[in-house]
Scaffold this active site. Structure first.
Site, PDB file in Angstrom:
ATOM      1  CD  GLU A 201     -70.573 -72.359 -51.432  1.00 14.19           C
ATOM      2  OE1 GLU A 201     -69.760 -71.507 -51.810  1.00 14.19           O
ATOM      3  OE2 GLU A 201     -71.235 -72.260 -50.387  1.00 14.19           O
ATOM      4  CG  ASN A 202     -67.305 -76.655 -49.226  1.00 11.73           C
ATOM      5  OD1 ASN A 202     -66.322 -76.193 -49.802  1.00 11.73           O
ATOM      6  ND2 ASN A 202     -68.031 -75.965 -48.367  1.00 11.73           N
ATOM      7  NE  ARG A 203     -67.362 -85.539 -54.849  1.00  9.65           N
ATOM      8  CZ  ARG A 203     -68.041 -86.583 -54.398  1.00  9.65           C
ATOM      9  NH1 ARG A 203     -68.475 -86.594 -53.147  1.00  9.65           N
ATOM     10  NH2 ARG A 203     -68.294 -87.607 -55.180  1.00  9.65           N
ATOM     11  CG  LEU A 204     -70.631 -80.891 -48.179  1.00  6.50           C
ATOM     12  CD1 LEU A 204     -70.693 -80.031 -46.925  1.00  6.50           C
ATOM     13  CD2 LEU A 204     -70.274 -82.343 -47.816  1.00  6.50           C
ATOM     14  N   PRO A 226     -73.422 -87.813 -50.887  1.00  3.15           N
ATOM     15  CG  PRO A 226     -72.666 -85.640 -50.480  1.00  3.15           C
ATOM     16  CD  PRO A 226     -73.496 -86.739 -49.879  1.00  3.15           C
TER      17      PRO A 226
END
Length: 226
Positions: A201-204, A226
């Site tokens: 999630e959240n591009r993490l 990331p």
């Protein structure tokens, strides 16, 4: 034209297309000692997923000596500690580019399970015995297809291709051994780095990369932002 553009923009709306990945974390302590072992674990998971149709499908990217890249989807046929093996027409675009520039990248896009594996390394032809052994396992039609198609070359029509195939089918009917084409064979990609990407999630996302030590003494693991 305006409506077409609006429709295209709507289709690419990030609010519509964005997906939040809800997956377990990938921690260094859980990795296999080497990339071949870790790849085996993830490949087994991908093969068990009903959402992934061909887990051995990979994007093979090559480049000319002056850096012009090209990519295509190829099926992985074997992997072990020595590397990743696929087969192709040596006179194809990828075959020609690898002959001139052996550096290659492989991408396994297992999107349904929010995973990717990215391999970078060098490609070299496998031995003819290994090629012949694999060729014998291919369906009869695929063996004929390896002869019928001058892969990557321009042809006048599909009829031309089918005519060539039918000629070969008459020459080598089912049950008769098809010789291995001299222009066809395998490449083994020996990795110098293998990245395991796990979406979150959240591009993490988790990005853990095995890098071969310069002295050949094993692998070190790096975590990438990331």
């Amino acid at each position: 034209m305006g409506r077409v553009t609006e429709a295209r923009d709507a289709a690419l709306d990030p609010a519509v297309m964005r997906e939040q990945y809800r997956t377990a974390e990938l921690d260094e302590s859980a990795l296999a000692p080497d990339p071949a072992g870790q790849f085996a674990r993830w490949f087994e998971d991908a093969a068990a997923s009903p959402e992934i149709h061909e887990p051995n499908a990979m994007v093979v990217s090559t480049a000319t000596p002056d850096g012009r890249p090209s990519s295509r989807t190829v099926l992985l046929k074997h992997y072990d500690e020595r590397g990743f093996v696929f087969f192709t027409n040596y006179a194809s675009r990828k075959g020609g580019e690898l002959a001139a520039n052996p550096y290659v990248s492989l991408l396994f896009p297992w999107h349904p399970v929010a995973r990717q594996v990215i391999v970078t390394g060098t490609a070299a032809r496998v031995g003819r015995d290994e090629t012949a052994a694999y060729f014998r396992t291919r369906p009869h039609g695929s063996q004929l297809g390896a002869w019928a198609s001058a892969q990557s070359s321009v042809i006048g029509s599909r009829t031309e291709l089918l005519s060539r195939y039918e000629e070969l089918a008459a020459r080598y009917p089912r049950g008769e051994q098809v010789p291995v084409p001299p222009h066809w064979g395998g490449f083994r990609v020996t990795p110098d780095a293998v990245e395991f990407w796990q979406g979150h999630e959240n591009r993490l996302h988790d990005r853990l990369r095995y890098v071969a030590e310069a002295d050949g003494a094993g692998w070190r693991v790096e975590r990438l932002s990331p």
